[in-house]
Design a protein around this motif. Structure first.
Motif, PDB file in Angstrom:
ATOM      1  N   ASP A 117      97.619  64.526  79.634  1.00  0.00           N
ATOM      2  CA  ASP A 117      98.153  63.243  80.077  1.00  0.00           C
ATOM      3  C   ASP A 117      98.334  62.305  78.892  1.00  0.00           C
ATOM      4  OD1 ASP A 117      95.600  62.795  79.477  1.00  0.00           O
ATOM      5  OD2 ASP A 117      94.987  62.109  81.452  1.00  0.00           O
ATOM      6  N   VAL A 118      98.764  61.075  79.184  1.00  0.00           N
ATOM      7  CA  VAL A 118      99.251  60.228  78.105  1.00  0.00           C
ATOM      8  C   VAL A 118      98.181  59.845  77.088  1.00  0.00           C
ATOM      9  CG1 VAL A 118     100.392  58.046  77.562  1.00  0.00           C
ATOM     10  CG2 VAL A 118     101.125  59.360  79.528  1.00  0.00           C
ATOM     11  N   GLY A 119      97.054  59.341  77.550  1.00  0.00           N
ATOM     12  CA  GLY A 119      96.105  58.838  76.571  1.00  0.00           C
ATOM     13  C   GLY A 119      94.774  59.572  76.533  1.00  0.00           C
ATOM     14  N   TRP A 120      94.282  59.915  77.675  1.00  0.00           N
ATOM     15  CA  TRP A 120      92.978  60.559  77.809  1.00  0.00           C
ATOM     16  C   TRP A 120      92.835  61.803  76.946  1.00  0.00           C
ATOM     17  CZ3 TRP A 120      88.594  62.520  80.324  1.00  0.00           C
ATOM     18  CH2 TRP A 120      87.877  61.615  81.096  1.00  0.00           C
ATOM     19  N   ALA A 121      93.787  62.737  77.116  1.00  0.00           N
ATOM     20  CA  ALA A 121      93.663  64.040  76.472  1.00  0.00           C
ATOM     21  C   ALA A 121      93.604  63.894  74.955  1.00  0.00           C
ATOM     22  CB  ALA A 121      94.808  64.955  76.888  1.00  0.00           C
ATOM     23  N   MET A 122      94.426  62.974  74.405  1.00  0.00           N
ATOM     24  CA  MET A 122      94.431  62.815  72.949  1.00  0.00           C
ATOM     25  C   MET A 122      93.100  62.255  72.447  1.00  0.00           C
ATOM     26  SD  MET A 122      95.781  63.371  70.135  1.00  0.00           S
ATOM     27  CE  MET A 122      97.398  64.000  70.579  1.00  0.00           C
ATOM     28  N   GLU A 123      92.495  61.337  73.204  1.00  0.00           N
ATOM     29  CA  GLU A 123      91.196  60.796  72.781  1.00  0.00           C
ATOM     30  C   GLU A 123      90.123  61.900  72.774  1.00  0.00           C
ATOM     31  OE1 GLU A 123      90.314  57.433  71.715  1.00  0.00           O
ATOM     32  OE2 GLU A 123      92.402  57.936  71.341  1.00  0.00           O
ATOM     33  N   ILE A 124      90.140  62.728  73.792  1.00  0.00           N
ATOM     34  CA  ILE A 124      89.175  63.839  73.860  1.00  0.00           C
ATOM     35  C   ILE A 124      89.422  64.814  72.704  1.00  0.00           C
ATOM     36  CG2 ILE A 124      88.434  65.837  75.211  1.00  0.00           C
ATOM     37  CD1 ILE A 124      87.516  63.358  76.580  1.00  0.00           C
ATOM     38  N   LEU A 125      90.689  65.145  72.483  1.00  0.00           N
ATOM     39  CA  LEU A 125      91.040  66.086  71.417  1.00  0.00           C
ATOM     40  C   LEU A 125      90.555  65.570  70.060  1.00  0.00           C
ATOM     41  CD1 LEU A 125      92.509  68.622  70.478  1.00  0.00           C
ATOM     42  CD2 LEU A 125      94.666  67.387  70.631  1.00  0.00           C
ATOM     43  N   ARG A 126      90.765  64.280  69.823  1.00  0.00           N
ATOM     44  CA  ARG A 126      90.289  63.701  68.556  1.00  0.00           C
ATOM     45  C   ARG A 126      88.783  63.857  68.395  1.00  0.00           C
ATOM     46  NH1 ARG A 126      93.839  58.136  68.952  1.00  0.00           N
ATOM     47  NH2 ARG A 126      95.338  58.651  67.346  1.00  0.00           N
ATOM     48  N   GLY A 127      88.050  63.555  69.473  1.00  0.00           N
ATOM     49  CA  GLY A 127      86.589  63.625  69.406  1.00  0.00           C
ATOM     50  C   GLY A 127      86.078  65.037  69.174  1.00  0.00           C
ATOM     51  N   VAL A 128      86.736  66.012  69.782  1.00  0.00           N
ATOM     52  CA  VAL A 128      86.279  67.405  69.662  1.00  0.00           C
ATOM     53  C   VAL A 128      86.669  67.971  68.299  1.00  0.00           C
ATOM     54  CG1 VAL A 128      86.558  69.747  70.560  1.00  0.00           C
ATOM     55  CG2 VAL A 128      86.355  67.818  72.146  1.00  0.00           C
ATOM     56  N   GLU A 129      87.922  67.727  67.899  1.00  0.00           N
ATOM     57  CA  GLU A 129      88.420  68.338  66.660  1.00  0.00           C
ATOM     58  C   GLU A 129      87.622  67.893  65.446  1.00  0.00           C
ATOM     59  OE1 GLU A 129      91.208  68.894  63.186  1.00  0.00           O
ATOM     60  OE2 GLU A 129      90.268  67.073  63.911  1.00  0.00           O
ATOM     61  N   GLU A 130      87.199  66.628  65.470  1.00  0.00           N
ATOM     62  CA  GLU A 130      86.406  66.111  64.352  1.00  0.00           C
ATOM     63  C   GLU A 130      85.154  66.976  64.138  1.00  0.00           C
ATOM     64  OE1 GLU A 130      84.684  61.667  63.163  1.00  0.00           O
ATOM     65  OE2 GLU A 130      85.558  62.064  65.126  1.00  0.00           O
ATOM     66  N   VAL A 131      84.512  67.349  65.240  1.00  0.00           N
ATOM     67  CA  VAL A 131      83.262  68.121  65.154  1.00  0.00           C
ATOM     68  C   VAL A 131      83.534  69.589  64.827  1.00  0.00           C
ATOM     69  CG1 VAL A 131      81.236  68.893  66.459  1.00  0.00           C
ATOM     70  CG2 VAL A 131      82.075  66.543  66.717  1.00  0.00           C
ATOM     71  N   THR A 132      84.539  70.190  65.486  1.00  0.00           N
ATOM     72  CA  THR A 132      84.769  71.625  65.248  1.00  0.00           C
ATOM     73  C   THR A 132      85.229  71.872  63.816  1.00  0.00           C
ATOM     74  OG1 THR A 132      86.984  71.398  66.236  1.00  0.00           O
ATOM     75  CG2 THR A 132      85.241  72.274  67.633  1.00  0.00           C
ATOM     76  N   PRO A 178      86.068  83.645  72.797  1.00  0.00           N
ATOM     77  CA  PRO A 178      85.652  82.388  72.159  1.00  0.00           C
ATOM     78  C   PRO A 178      84.135  82.304  72.004  1.00  0.00           C
ATOM     79  CG  PRO A 178      86.123  82.021  74.474  1.00  0.00           C
ATOM     80  CD  PRO A 178      86.536  83.440  74.179  1.00  0.00           C
ATOM     81  N   LEU A 179      83.703  81.469  71.081  1.00  0.00           N
ATOM     82  CA  LEU A 179      82.280  81.172  70.923  1.00  0.00           C
ATOM     83  C   LEU A 179      81.760  80.373  72.098  1.00  0.00           C
ATOM     84  CD1 LEU A 179      81.667  79.956  67.270  1.00  0.00           C
ATOM     85  CD2 LEU A 179      80.677  81.960  68.392  1.00  0.00           C
ATOM     86  N   GLY A 180      82.624  79.492  72.622  1.00  0.00           N
ATOM     87  CA  GLY A 180      82.211  78.636  73.731  1.00  0.00           C
ATOM     88  C   GLY A 180      83.427  77.968  74.326  1.00  0.00           C
ATOM     89  N   MET A 222      76.736  69.553  72.314  1.00  0.00           N
ATOM     90  CA  MET A 222      75.939  70.328  73.273  1.00  0.00           C
ATOM     91  C   MET A 222      76.388  71.783  73.263  1.00  0.00           C
ATOM     92  SD  MET A 222      75.834  67.634  76.487  1.00  0.00           S
ATOM     93  CE  MET A 222      75.080  68.672  77.731  1.00  0.00           C
ATOM     94  N   LEU A 223      77.694  71.984  73.239  1.00  0.00           N
ATOM     95  CA  LEU A 223      78.226  73.347  73.259  1.00  0.00           C
ATOM     96  C   LEU A 223      77.794  74.122  72.011  1.00  0.00           C
ATOM     97  CD1 LEU A 223      79.977  75.345  74.831  1.00  0.00           C
ATOM     98  CD2 LEU A 223      81.972  74.450  73.631  1.00  0.00           C
ATOM     99  N   LEU A 224      77.809  73.444  70.856  1.00  0.00           N
ATOM    100  CA  LEU A 224      77.403  74.134  69.622  1.00  0.00           C
ATOM    101  C   LEU A 224      75.928  74.513  69.665  1.00  0.00           C
ATOM    102  CD1 LEU A 224      79.417  72.242  66.834  1.00  0.00           C
ATOM    103  CD2 LEU A 224      79.994  74.320  68.095  1.00  0.00           C
ATOM    104  N   VAL A 225      75.103  73.657  70.270  1.00  0.00           N
ATOM    105  CA  VAL A 225      73.683  74.013  70.458  1.00  0.00           C
ATOM    106  C   VAL A 225      73.582  75.299  71.278  1.00  0.00           C
ATOM    107  CG1 VAL A 225      71.551  73.327  71.650  1.00  0.00           C
ATOM    108  CG2 VAL A 225      72.786  71.664  70.216  1.00  0.00           C
ATOM    109  N   LEU A 226      74.368  75.368  72.346  1.00  0.00           N
ATOM    110  CA  LEU A 226      74.319  76.549  73.221  1.00  0.00           C
ATOM    111  C   LEU A 226      74.856  77.804  72.529  1.00  0.00           C
ATOM    112  CD1 LEU A 226      75.492  74.892  76.561  1.00  0.00           C
ATOM    113  CD2 LEU A 226      73.197  75.737  76.038  1.00  0.00           C
TER     114      LEU A 226
END
Lengths: 342, 342
Positions: free
Chosen positions: A77-92, A123-125, A310-314
């Motif tokens: 969707d317009v804004g939500w997905a990009m915010e989530i993607l930014r947060g996840v990509e930074e960590v991965t 996938p790893l997770g 959390m996923l990386l811990v698992l």
């Protein structure tokens, strides 16, 4: 019977399961791979046997797998997905992992074909955003040793599934209190879909704020719809045509609020002089609407960051301290709210 | 010397290259893997030898690889990246391929470490969005048999790199003609960065429209900056403070245009009555601004779709009919433009 034999020893478990259930090894294998071409009754008996023996596929648990995390959205969707993607990509990226992204085109549960293709990538997770696995699908991932975490605002998620959300009831309460404190007495709420729990939680917060203030809620001012700008426009036009129209509208998303701003303009009403509007999410664009949106901050990027941690811990086969985390929602006051016109 | 021996035969080529250059096999291997710990002079001699012998790594060319496409963004920005992601994912999912997504945090060229991690994932192909590979990096991918395609609005890309763009000059021309036809004579342009060719192409289209109409361009009305809303606000405030202010502003992106709308509001100017504003891109949100934006449609999703189709052709070892495609830009007239106030 166990499949925890010495490394490299061929596992006899699939054959044993097949023998116990009275089906071929190929059939057990099909069930393990999530294939659709197995009769429902047969699948259920094989699943039952696999679960009872706590079957785990050893080859999927080896280190040196794909090094990929799967991020599955219910939609882009317009804004939500990009915010989530930014947060996840930074960590991965920091963790040296690849990030595979896909979406369910609005569905809230992956199809067997979709999940089969995902699992084939080893996938790893898996991180799921606003979507869920069925009980059978959860078993399938556990069997393959693939951990999963859900990002969802629906706080009724089963406690056995690690989930990161935010406090929707509190968000609804804060937004409505703000409008009541400004002096509004006829306040409408345009929420998300009625069958999505976060919509109901926010509406419950809206009602609680009214109760605190001893002000009744007019049922015709409580609306549900999709989270889109179109829904905001449609409900906004209708609400603003009522003989006793609301002086404030609390929208279920910033996109809905943008639709409400459009409705006010079409009705010749100024925001905030003639109508106060509050959004939800605090997407980057909320600061740039005309007027800038007062909204409830849902810390999407932080939610994503906590979920991937959390996923990386698992994935490291460690236990989580807690399996359900709700981050705090906060009111962000900008230009779209003011005392009612008198 | 060739490495096109029978399947399974051990390749002697790395050793031969090492012998020819007079370095160890490990050093050649480091160069092949894009490692940073090789002296520049040594690297150049190894690269030169690899190129001369047209060295290709056989193991990377086998079918049954990762089944993953790598999508590399220069950054995850507000609207652009999501449109591209939608266009690509639609095609990769249909083709049964996984899509790995990453970003360069605003850089226009991947670092050696970033590219090394990407290549270690052994993708089928790489799609780069608003970013480029150096000559050495291009050689590295060719050597590994990994095709790549670029999505970029910069039409000066080397013809040896398959690229999908759009016609920026035409976009600038259409937007400016529209304003001139409405009767505007003092028109400002706020473009993207001056060192990005698409910004200059759009500004050239802006000038060409003025030339057609026999109207001079005031140099102080030509501005450059980032594509962000903040740049639109900053230049907008400055332009609208000029003694002889422009009656129309052509922005380099929809986000910039949203910043210009904010600037107009801060200066007490109505859009479009006192000021006409045109955006660029036609992001989904352009239909929802107040007023709705007149803008130049840059068919981002189609550009992404064409680019990934080109990449899939290359992953099947087929030739492309053409290596450079520019899609058509079109003017979308909404509410933010009108004849100048008289």
């Amino acid at each position: 019977m166990t499949n925890l034999g010495p490394a490299g020893a061929p596992s006899t478990t699939i054959a044993a399961i097949a023998g116990e259930v009275g089906v071929s090894v190929a059939t057990v294998s099909k069930v393990l791979n999530g294939r659709a071409d197995v009769a429902a009754g047969t699948r259920a008996r094989v699943e039952e046997s696999l679960e009872r023996h706590q079957y785990r596929r050893r080859n999927r648990r080896q280190p040196g797998g794909s090094g990929q995390i799967e991020l599955v959205f219910h939609e882009f969707d317009v804004g939500w997905a990009m915010e989530i993607l930014r947060g996840v990509e930074e960590v991965t990226t920091h963790a040296g992992l690849g990030l595979t992204v896909s979406q369910l085109q609005g569905a809230h549960r992956p199809s067997p074909g979709f999940l089969g293709a995902l699992l084939a990538r080893r996938p790893l997770g898996v991180l799921l955003v606003l979507c869920h696995l069925s009980g059978v699908q959860q078993q399938q991932l556990r069997r393959d040793g693939i951990p999963f975490v859900v990002v969802d605002t629906d706080s009724a998620t089963s406690s056995s599934v690690p989930t990161v959300g935010s406090n929707n009831w509190n968000g609804g309460l804060l937004a409505t209190r703000h409008l009541l404190e400004l002096g509004h007495r006829r306040i409408a709420v345009v929420s998300g879909p009625r069958d999505v729990l976060c919509s109901r939680a926010r509406t419950a917060g809206f009602r609680s704020a009214h109760e605190e203030a001893g002000i009744p809620v007019d049922p015709q001012l409580v609306r549900y719809g999709t989270f889109s700008a179109g829904t905001g426009l449609e409900h906004g036009l209708h609400l603003l045509s009522l003989p006793d129209r609301p002086t404030a509208i609390f929208a279920g998303s910033d996109m809905q609020a943008i639709g409400v701003l459009r409705a006010a303009r079409q009705r010749g009403l100024r925001v905030p002089e003639d109508l106060s509007v509050i959004g939800y999410d605090n997407l980057p664009l909320a600061a740039w609407t005309t007027p800038a949106l007062t909204t409830v901050n849902q810390p999407l990027r932080d939610m994503a960051g906590v979920a991937i941690q959390m996923l990386l811990v698992l994935t490291r086969r460690n236990e989580l301290a807690t399996s359900r985390i709700d981050l705090v929602t906060e009111l962000v006051v900008r230009e779209s709210t003011a005392p009612p016109y008198t």
